[in-house]
Design a protein around this motif. Sequence first.
Motif, short mmCIF file in Angstrom:
data_model
loop_
_atom_site.label_atom_id
_atom_site.label_comp_id
_atom_site.label_asym_id
_atom_site.label_seq_id
_atom_site.Cartn_x
_atom_site.Cartn_y
_atom_site.Cartn_z
N TYR A 226 0.85 -1.20 0.00
CA TYR A 226 0.00 0.00 0.00
C TYR A 226 0.86 1.22 0.00
O TYR A 226 1.94 1.24 0.59
N SER A 227 0.33 2.24 -0.63
CA SER A 227 1.05 3.51 -0.49
C SER A 227 0.21 4.39 0.44
O SER A 227 -1.02 4.39 0.39
N ILE A 228 0.88 5.10 1.30
CA ILE A 228 0.17 5.94 2.27
C ILE A 228 0.48 7.39 1.96
O ILE A 228 1.64 7.75 1.76
N ASN A 229 -0.53 8.17 1.89
CA ASN A 229 -0.36 9.61 1.73
C ASN A 229 -0.95 10.29 2.96
O ASN A 229 -2.12 10.14 3.26
N ALA A 230 -0.15 10.99 3.67
CA ALA A 230 -0.70 11.65 4.88
C ALA A 230 -0.58 13.16 4.72
O ALA A 230 0.43 13.66 4.21
N SER A 231 -1.62 13.90 5.12
CA SER A 231 -1.50 15.37 5.09
C SER A 231 -2.24 15.96 6.31
O SER A 231 -3.12 15.33 6.89
N LYS A 232 -1.78 17.08 6.72
CA LYS A 232 -2.33 17.72 7.95
C LYS A 232 -3.52 18.59 7.56
O LYS A 232 -3.48 19.33 6.59
N TYR A 233 -4.59 18.41 8.26
CA TYR A 233 -5.75 19.29 8.05
C TYR A 233 -6.30 19.61 9.42
O TYR A 233 -6.83 18.72 10.10
N LYS A 234 -6.22 20.88 9.83
CA LYS A 234 -6.54 21.30 11.21
C LYS A 234 -5.91 20.32 12.19
O LYS A 234 -4.74 19.99 12.06
N GLU A 235 -6.72 19.78 13.07
CA GLU A 235 -6.09 18.88 14.03
C GLU A 235 -6.01 17.44 13.51
O GLU A 235 -5.45 16.58 14.13
N PHE A 236 -6.60 17.26 12.31
CA PHE A 236 -6.66 15.88 11.79
C PHE A 236 -5.57 15.59 10.77
O PHE A 236 -5.14 16.46 10.05
N ILE A 237 -5.24 14.39 10.77
CA ILE A 237 -4.34 13.91 9.72
C ILE A 237 -5.17 13.00 8.83
O ILE A 237 -5.88 12.12 9.33
N ILE A 238 -5.11 13.21 7.58
CA ILE A 238 -5.87 12.34 6.67
C ILE A 238 -4.87 11.34 6.05
O ILE A 238 -3.83 11.72 5.53
N ILE A 239 -5.24 10.18 6.16
CA ILE A 239 -4.37 9.14 5.56
C ILE A 239 -5.10 8.55 4.36
O ILE A 239 -6.24 8.12 4.49
N LEU A 240 -4.49 8.58 3.28
CA LEU A 240 -5.10 7.96 2.09
C LEU A 240 -4.26 6.73 1.75
O LEU A 240 -3.04 6.80 1.69
N LYS A 241 -4.96 5.73 1.59
CA LYS A 241 -4.20 4.50 1.31
C LYS A 241 -4.62 3.91 -0.04
O LYS A 241 -5.78 3.90 -0.38
N GLU A 242 -3.65 3.46 -0.75
CA GLU A 242 -3.96 2.92 -2.09
C GLU A 242 -3.27 1.55 -2.22
O GLU A 242 -2.10 1.40 -1.85
N ASP A 243 -4.01 0.60 -2.70
CA ASP A 243 -3.40 -0.74 -2.90
C ASP A 243 -2.54 -0.70 -4.17
O ASP A 243 -3.08 -0.56 -5.27
N ILE A 244 -1.27 -0.73 -4.00
CA ILE A 244 -0.38 -0.64 -5.20
C ILE A 244 0.36 -1.97 -5.46
O ILE A 244 1.39 -2.01 -6.12
N THR A 245 -0.21 -3.04 -4.89
CA THR A 245 0.45 -4.33 -5.05
C THR A 245 0.76 -4.65 -6.52
O THR A 245 1.88 -4.94 -6.89
N GLU A 246 -0.28 -4.50 -7.38
CA GLU A 246 -0.13 -4.84 -8.79
C GLU A 246 0.88 -3.94 -9.47
O GLU A 246 1.73 -4.37 -10.22
#
Length: 983
Positions: free
Chosen positions: A106-126
């Motif tokens: 998986y690839s993880i993309n994290a970014s700061k938004y106010k007090e939250f961190i958003i983590i986006l995860k993508e299955d990049i196995t293939e």
Amino acid sequence: MFSNSDKCSDNLLSFFNSLPQIAMLLTKDMQVKHINKKGQEWLTDIGLNLVDTEEEHYYLNLLQDIGSNAEQIKLLEKKIKNLYKNSEEEFEEEIILEKPEKKSCYSINASKYKEFIIILKEDITEFKKSRERYQRIIESADAVLWELNLKEEEFEYISPQAEDLFGYPLEKWNEVDFWQRNIHPEDKKRVEEERHNIIHSEKDSTIEYRFLTNDGEVIWLRDSVKMKIEAGEPVAIIGVSADITDEKREKKKLETIFKASKNVSFVITEATKEREEALIKEFSPGAEKIFGYKREEVLNKPVSILHSRKDVEKFAEIHNQLAEGQIWEDKVELIRKDGQRFPALFTVYPFTNEGEVERTLGVSIDITELEETRKELEKTKNQLIAILESIQDGISVVNPDLSIRYTNNTMEDWYAENLPLEGQKCYQAYHNRHEPCPVCPTLRSMESGEVEKEVVTGLEGSDIAYLELFSYPMKEKDTGEITGVVEFVRDITERKEREEKLKKAMEEAKAANKAKSEFLANMSHEIRTPLNAVIGFSEILKDELDKNEHQEYLSTIITASDSLLSLINDILDMSKIEAKMLELKEEYFNPNDLLAEMKDILTYKAEEKGIDLFFQTVQEDLKIKFDQNKLKQILINLIGNAIKFTNKGYIKVEPKINITKENKLELEIIIEDTGIGITEEYQNQIFTPFTQQDGESTREYGGTGLGLAITKKLTELLGGNISLTSQPGQGSKFKLEFKDIDFIFSEDKGKLSNEMINIKFAPANILIVDDMKYNRKYIKDQLHKLGLKVFTGEDGQKALEILKEENIALILLDLKMPVMDGYETLKEMKKAGYQIPTIAFTAAATIEEKEKAKSAGFNGFMTKPIKKSNLTEKLASFLEYEKVTKGTDESSEEKAAEVDISEKAAKELADKFLADSKSISQVVVLDETEKFIARLKNFAEEKDLEIIMDYANKLEEALDKMDLVEIKETLADFIDLIESSLK
Ligand code: ADP
């Protein structure tokens, strides 16, 4: 979960839920605040349901739950904390989750938004898998992949094979001008231009150039390049560099073959839609030579101009085969520019592209000469076969494994029952056998490499009784290896029959001739006796007759009888030789003495004719062991002829001696005359009995034509050879040659013969067996003198009795005896176990008798009358003896005894025999002479007078031959002896 009062949160939530990726919101303390729809699905998928539990999760724990490893968790924790500390705005990370069951990336993309961190995860196995795959492909490729950034003129990427291929470390590539520096100087300018064109035309392209590796080797590279365009601008060149050195080398080689092969035509064609209309694209110098066209004349012309109509019809078939990727090859007929057609061997290779034949390479070789040679060969072969077939003899060619390769008509006729012969084993086809024949010339010739021959029995059930077989090995010219055998088989039945008949006839003729010769030889006595009487009495009568007329008649009788006697003597000699009744009597003599004797006898005759007779002598003083009398007879014949056929000039007798070994020599005697000579034609038959030269009057020269025939036979009997050279009118030269003659130098022989005579034997008992009392006595006396003890017996019976009683060392056995003859006696002795050396003696001195005695087992052989010296010599080879020096009393006594008789004996002899001797010596009356001899013999025996016995024997011999002269001479000597002894 989230507080609904927060508007912003609501908006965010709806956006959040609509995201196609897995997304989650974390609190500062890393609690999972919210997971979007996709995220919840994913969790359900992997078997975790956060929604149901309604629990808040610590994100990192969650990661642990789904199987991330400790190292990755630590890294993420650090990165998230950094986000909060504001040191980073966002981060990107790849993590591997091992659970559940499958490994995913998986690839993880994290970014700061106010007090939250958003983590986006993508299955990049293939994606990751395919990326790795490409990487592997790139790195395992035979070429180097690179990307050149045009702005910085730097390599963004260069695949690691570059190190292996060029030998430089990868870092080097970004050194200034590194690439340009290593381009072959001759190619540099061209490459630079081409690169420039590529960048500006922005087209994909290839460049070929030479490049210098770190090993100092020059390699050929082919760069296939593609422009990378961004915002309409070329930003980079992506390229693949392949090592094409081998390809270039092969191409060069092909080019060389293409250009250099002067006798092979290479034509490259390119297909058009119309198949026959393939166009010529390349035409080699060889093709120019063969077809007579210049390259320029045929380029882009249809290839069918080179082919005959028949070939063109095959084009479709050829094309189909090429389309299947196969090569097409056959004999074709091509056409030269001048229209001449010629046979060629034609091979076509296809160059295909995606199953379509785009180009072809046609290779043709002109086989006109080959075809002609083949035709010639075929012609020769046919001729040969015609010859073989016409031969009456059988001919068969057999392979090394004995299988038949070829047979001609004759063989097929002979072995018609076993047809076809070819392929069968020869022993099977020709002899009905299951294994090779025990006697086989073909096998022999395969082993020896030589021609072998055999006569074999013929064909069963036919009239061919004998076949002659010649086996000729066939050899490989260079290696000598035997590749087969030619058998010539000839029917020799008729020849064999003829030979057999001839052999039989020869045998019969020989037997008849032998019988004739034997008869004649045995008639000697019977013929000569009356003739001697005629001559003897004619001579006596001559003195008694007064009338001249009668005298003349008598002279004629005497001359005629003389020539009759000489003819009979010749015929008898010849017969004796032919019947092998002549025995060699070898003794040592000086050849010069013999020549002197010849001179004495013949000089008178030569002088009578007024010609000179020269005798040369042998230089060496030596004695040869030879039959003196036979040599004498030969010389008298040859010298006699020379005198007879020479009327002026001279005759020369020239002996020559050549010592070959210590005790062996060669003797050559040349008899040369200056007489009438002999024509060449007649020279060939001169040694044949009863031949005389044509045109020569027998009257003038006389003779029987037997002399030379006898001479030749005698020469051969003596182991020699006679030859002749002659010029008619100039003279003749007869040459006698004898080889291997034993000899001694004269002094030695003197010593030896004295020694032989003067030896004394060690005491030994000798047995003499002879029916003739006189003979027993004579030999006994001789042996006594030699110191031996003697026993005598008159027949075989008696001899066996003596053997029982006495210890006998040597036996002298007469062959002809009454009661039990010599042969029988020897047989009985052997039967009784006696091993005593036995010497045979006989009066019948023929070679046959001698041979017979030898094969019966006699240890020696002697001819009567036995000479003392011979006896001594013979005994010496069986008995022990010592030498007695010359001149001992005994020997001088003995000598005296041999010539003298006592006065008393002389008186008695005078009384009884003197008167008769005188009267007989006047007129020989046969009856009286015979009686006289008998009386004399009795007297000699009674008184034991050896010398008288000798006279009696000599008289008897002369009477036998009717030799009146000899009788008279002997009687004169006898009278002399008596008279001189009386004084
Ligand atoms: P013949 O008793 O007739 O002499 P030969 O056999 O001795 O028989 O010789 C045969 C013949 O060979 C003679 O008759 C003669 O023609 C020829 N011949 C022999 N010797 C001589 C010679 N020395 N010169 C010439 N002719 C010779």
